[in-house]
Design a protein around this motif. Structure first.
Motif, short mmCIF file in Angstrom:
data_model
loop_
_atom_site.label_atom_id
_atom_site.label_comp_id
_atom_site.label_asym_id
_atom_site.label_seq_id
_atom_site.Cartn_x
_atom_site.Cartn_y
_atom_site.Cartn_z
N PRO A 134 0.08 3.51 -2.31
CA PRO A 134 -1.18 3.62 -1.59
C PRO A 134 -1.77 2.27 -1.22
CG PRO A 134 -1.48 4.10 -3.93
CD PRO A 134 -0.01 3.96 -3.71
N GLU A 135 -2.42 2.22 -0.07
CA GLU A 135 -3.12 1.03 0.38
C GLU A 135 -4.61 1.31 0.43
OE1 GLU A 135 -1.17 -0.19 4.02
OE2 GLU A 135 0.47 -1.08 2.85
N GLN A 136 -5.40 0.26 0.53
CA GLN A 136 -6.85 0.41 0.40
C GLN A 136 -7.49 1.24 1.50
OE1 GLN A 136 -8.51 -3.55 0.05
NE2 GLN A 136 -7.97 -3.71 -2.13
N ASP A 137 -6.88 1.27 2.67
CA ASP A 137 -7.48 2.00 3.80
C ASP A 137 -7.06 3.47 3.85
OD1 ASP A 137 -4.85 1.75 4.49
OD2 ASP A 137 -5.19 0.75 6.42
N GLY A 138 -6.33 3.94 2.81
CA GLY A 138 -5.90 5.33 2.78
C GLY A 138 -4.49 5.55 3.29
N GLY A 139 -3.88 4.48 3.83
CA GLY A 139 -2.50 4.59 4.26
C GLY A 139 -1.54 4.37 3.10
N TYR A 140 -0.25 4.38 3.41
CA TYR A 140 0.78 4.18 2.37
C TYR A 140 1.87 3.26 2.90
CZ TYR A 140 -1.07 7.83 -0.68
OH TYR A 140 -1.87 8.58 -1.52
N SER A 141 2.44 2.48 1.99
CA SER A 141 3.57 1.62 2.30
C SER A 141 4.83 2.26 1.71
CB SER A 141 3.35 0.23 1.71
OG SER A 141 4.50 -0.57 1.85
N PHE A 142 5.84 2.48 2.55
CA PHE A 142 7.05 3.18 2.13
C PHE A 142 8.23 2.19 2.03
CE2 PHE A 142 4.36 6.46 3.72
CZ PHE A 142 4.75 7.65 3.12
N THR A 143 8.93 2.28 0.92
CA THR A 143 10.12 1.44 0.72
C THR A 143 11.25 2.31 0.18
OG1 THR A 143 8.78 -0.52 0.25
CG2 THR A 143 11.09 -0.56 -0.47
N GLY A 144 12.34 2.37 0.92
CA GLY A 144 13.47 3.20 0.50
C GLY A 144 14.48 3.31 1.63
N THR A 145 15.49 4.10 1.42
CA THR A 145 16.57 4.25 2.40
C THR A 145 16.75 5.72 2.75
OG1 THR A 145 17.70 2.29 1.56
CG2 THR A 145 19.00 3.83 2.87
N VAL A 175 4.34 12.12 -0.65
CA VAL A 175 3.47 11.78 0.48
C VAL A 175 4.28 11.85 1.78
CG1 VAL A 175 1.92 10.05 1.44
CG2 VAL A 175 2.19 10.23 -1.05
N HIS A 176 3.80 12.64 2.73
CA HIS A 176 4.49 12.85 4.00
C HIS A 176 3.69 12.21 5.14
CE1 HIS A 176 7.31 16.09 2.58
NE2 HIS A 176 6.40 16.14 1.62
N GLY A 177 4.41 11.53 6.05
CA GLY A 177 3.73 10.92 7.19
C GLY A 177 4.71 10.63 8.32
N PHE A 178 4.17 10.08 9.40
CA PHE A 178 4.97 9.73 10.57
C PHE A 178 4.78 8.26 10.93
CE2 PHE A 178 4.80 14.32 11.26
CZ PHE A 178 6.08 14.59 11.72
N ILE A 179 5.88 7.61 11.31
CA ILE A 179 5.80 6.29 11.91
C ILE A 179 6.23 6.40 13.37
CG2 ILE A 179 6.23 5.09 9.73
CD1 ILE A 179 9.11 4.58 10.71
N SER A 180 5.88 5.41 14.16
CA SER A 180 6.32 5.36 15.55
C SER A 180 7.40 4.31 15.69
CB SER A 180 5.14 5.04 16.47
OG SER A 180 4.70 3.70 16.25
N ARG A 181 8.04 4.30 16.84
CA ARG A 181 9.12 3.33 17.10
C ARG A 181 8.61 1.89 16.97
NH1 ARG A 181 14.57 5.00 17.57
NH2 ARG A 181 15.74 3.15 18.15
N GLU A 182 7.33 1.69 17.32
CA GLU A 182 6.77 0.35 17.33
C GLU A 182 6.30 -0.11 15.96
OE1 GLU A 182 7.05 2.28 20.98
OE2 GLU A 182 5.69 2.90 19.37
N VAL A 212 2.35 3.57 6.89
CA VAL A 212 1.87 4.75 7.60
C VAL A 212 0.35 4.80 7.44
CG1 VAL A 212 1.95 7.26 7.79
CG2 VAL A 212 4.02 6.00 7.17
N PRO A 213 -0.40 4.69 8.53
CA PRO A 213 -1.86 4.72 8.40
C PRO A 213 -2.37 6.07 7.93
CG PRO A 213 -1.21 4.78 10.71
CD PRO A 213 0.05 4.54 9.92
N ALA A 214 -3.59 6.07 7.46
CA ALA A 214 -4.16 7.29 6.87
C ALA A 214 -4.14 8.46 7.84
CB ALA A 214 -5.59 7.01 6.41
N ASN A 215 -4.35 8.20 9.14
CA ASN A 215 -4.41 9.30 10.10
C ASN A 215 -3.04 9.86 10.47
OD1 ASN A 215 -3.49 7.19 11.65
ND2 ASN A 215 -4.93 7.51 13.34
N ARG A 216 -1.95 9.26 9.91
CA ARG A 216 -0.62 9.80 10.13
C ARG A 216 -0.01 10.35 8.84
NH1 ARG A 216 0.15 10.71 15.45
NH2 ARG A 216 2.40 10.41 15.31
N ILE A 217 -0.79 10.33 7.77
CA ILE A 217 -0.38 11.00 6.53
C ILE A 217 -0.85 12.45 6.64
CG2 ILE A 217 -0.69 11.13 4.03
CD1 ILE A 217 0.92 8.71 4.85
#
Length: 386
Positions: A134-145, A175-182, A212-217
């Motif tokens: 978790p990050e302070q703004d409600g988003g999450y940082s994902f690390t894995g393969t 935690v489920h979310g979406f990232i974009s190509r960018e 992944v920002p909070a609005n994409r979780i």
């Protein structure tokens, strides 16, 4: 719209005509994807009010069955986009609009991909080897393969999930979310060089602290099996659409086998067609009867999803049973088609040779044979005692 209207014969033949080259060159199906997008195929589940097909799962599965008769690898990769749009549709039909943005963005031309699979994670959706911090703004940082990320060269939206190990008093949270190509922080490896389904280009995706920002979780779930509608929707769409692809693959193998048998002649029997050989006829009949058992199962299960049928604890056995039946039936039918087609089907570049390699991928998709049988046994007999 019917599958024939969405995939007219002319389009289907162009797709079929490119399949061998994609396979030979281990190349992504860029031309197929462009034509399918232009035809509105990526919008099967998008409401008609937003310019989509407005289809349910039953109709979409029949479209995928038809597409797979031309190019199984193309259909398999397109499945991943249709899984996410299908999940959004299935949830909305049950009053859950948490993924409404998926259908809205698909209507605008975004391409979704499925980034959930992980090497060595036989818990599938019920646990994750990817860290979601978790990050302070409600988003999450994902690390894995993530492995088997179909549509790797083309997706614009990638659904991912991971585990926050400290949440829920140390029990962990998925935690489920979406990232974009960018979105920065991910790498796509150039590692897709496989036996079959080569055009899908399902490369490995490495998440290096991608945010992944909070609005994409869109979901946070406890570790382990649970009754959240998202889990049902993913299983329903993933298993059914997979089954549709392998049903189409088996259907095509049978058709190619029949065509070949009619052309083959026996030197020993004075040039008589192999279509008159009793042993050959029996093998063709076995393949046809196997496929005839599969078609109604695919329609019944997907129609029940659309009808909001309540199968209770039997839902997951029905879904995994459909997937295993489709992949194993298709494998058997391809084998029979090769047996009746003779040695020409063994040569590199023949359609049956490619279908033989493609169909083998079915055993690796979740749910695998062991997991599926365990699911069905538990539903009927209860869990194993300690």
């Amino acid at each position: 719209m019917t599958p024939e209207e969405l995939l007219p014969d002319e389009l289907l033949e162009r797709i079929r005509g490119r399949a061998a080259a994609y396979d030979r060159d281990n190349a992504f199906f860029h031309e197929d994807l462009q034509e399918l997008a232009a035809a509105g195929y990526l919008k099967l589940f998008v409401p008609t009010s937003d310019g989509g097909g407005g289809l349910g799962l039953e109709a979409a599965a029949q479209c995928q069955r038809r597409l797979a008769t031309a190019a199984p690898a193309t259909a398999l990769a397109v499945n991943m986009h249709l899984v996410w749009t299908g999940v959004a549709h299935v949830l909305a039909a049950r009053g859950d609009h948490s993924l409404a943005f998926v259908l809205e963005e698909a209507a605008q031309g975004e391409v979704f991909a499925f980034g959930n699979s992980e090497a060595g994670n036989d818990s599938v959706l019920f646990d994750s080897r990817t860290a979601a911090m978790p990050e302070q703004d409600g988003g999450y940082s994902f690390t894995g393969t993530k492995i088997f990320t179909s549509l790797s060269p083309a997706w614009t939206r990638l659904g991912i999930f991971g585990k926050d190990p400290d949440a829920r008093n140390g029990a962990g949270e998925l935690v489920h979310g979406f990232i974009s190509r960018e979105t920065p922080g991910y790498r796509i490896l150039d590692d897709w060089d496989t036996l079959g389904m080569r055009a899908s280009q399902s490369a490995t995706t490495v998440l290096d602290g991608v945010t992944v920002p909070a609005n994409r979780i869109f979901r946070k779930l406890p570790v382990g099996p649970n009754a959240d509608p998202l889990i049902f929707a993913i299983f329903a769409c993933f298993e059914s659409l997979l089954a549709a692809v392998y049903t189409g693959l088996g259907e095509r193998a049978l058709a190619v086998g029949v065509e070949t048998v009619k052309r083959r002649t026996s030197f020993k029997n004075g040039g008589r067609s192999y279509a008159q050989d009793p042993d050959i006829r029996r093998k063709v009949a076995d393949a046809a009867m196997a496929m005839d058992n599969l078609y109604p199962q695919l329609r019944s299960v997907t129609a029940d999803v659309d009808a909001l049928a309540d199968h209770g604890a039997q839902w997951f056995p029905k879904l995994v049973g459909l997937k295993v039946n489709a992949t194993e039936t298709a494998r058997r039918v391809v084998d029979l088609a090769i047996r009746v087609s003779g040695g020409s089907s063994y040569f590199r570049g023949s359609e049956l040779e490619r279908l033989y390699r493609d169909v083998l991928a079915g055993m690796f998709h979740p749910s695998d044979d062991e997991s599926a049988h365990n699911t069905v046994a538990n539903a009927w007999l209860g869990p194993l005692e300690d």
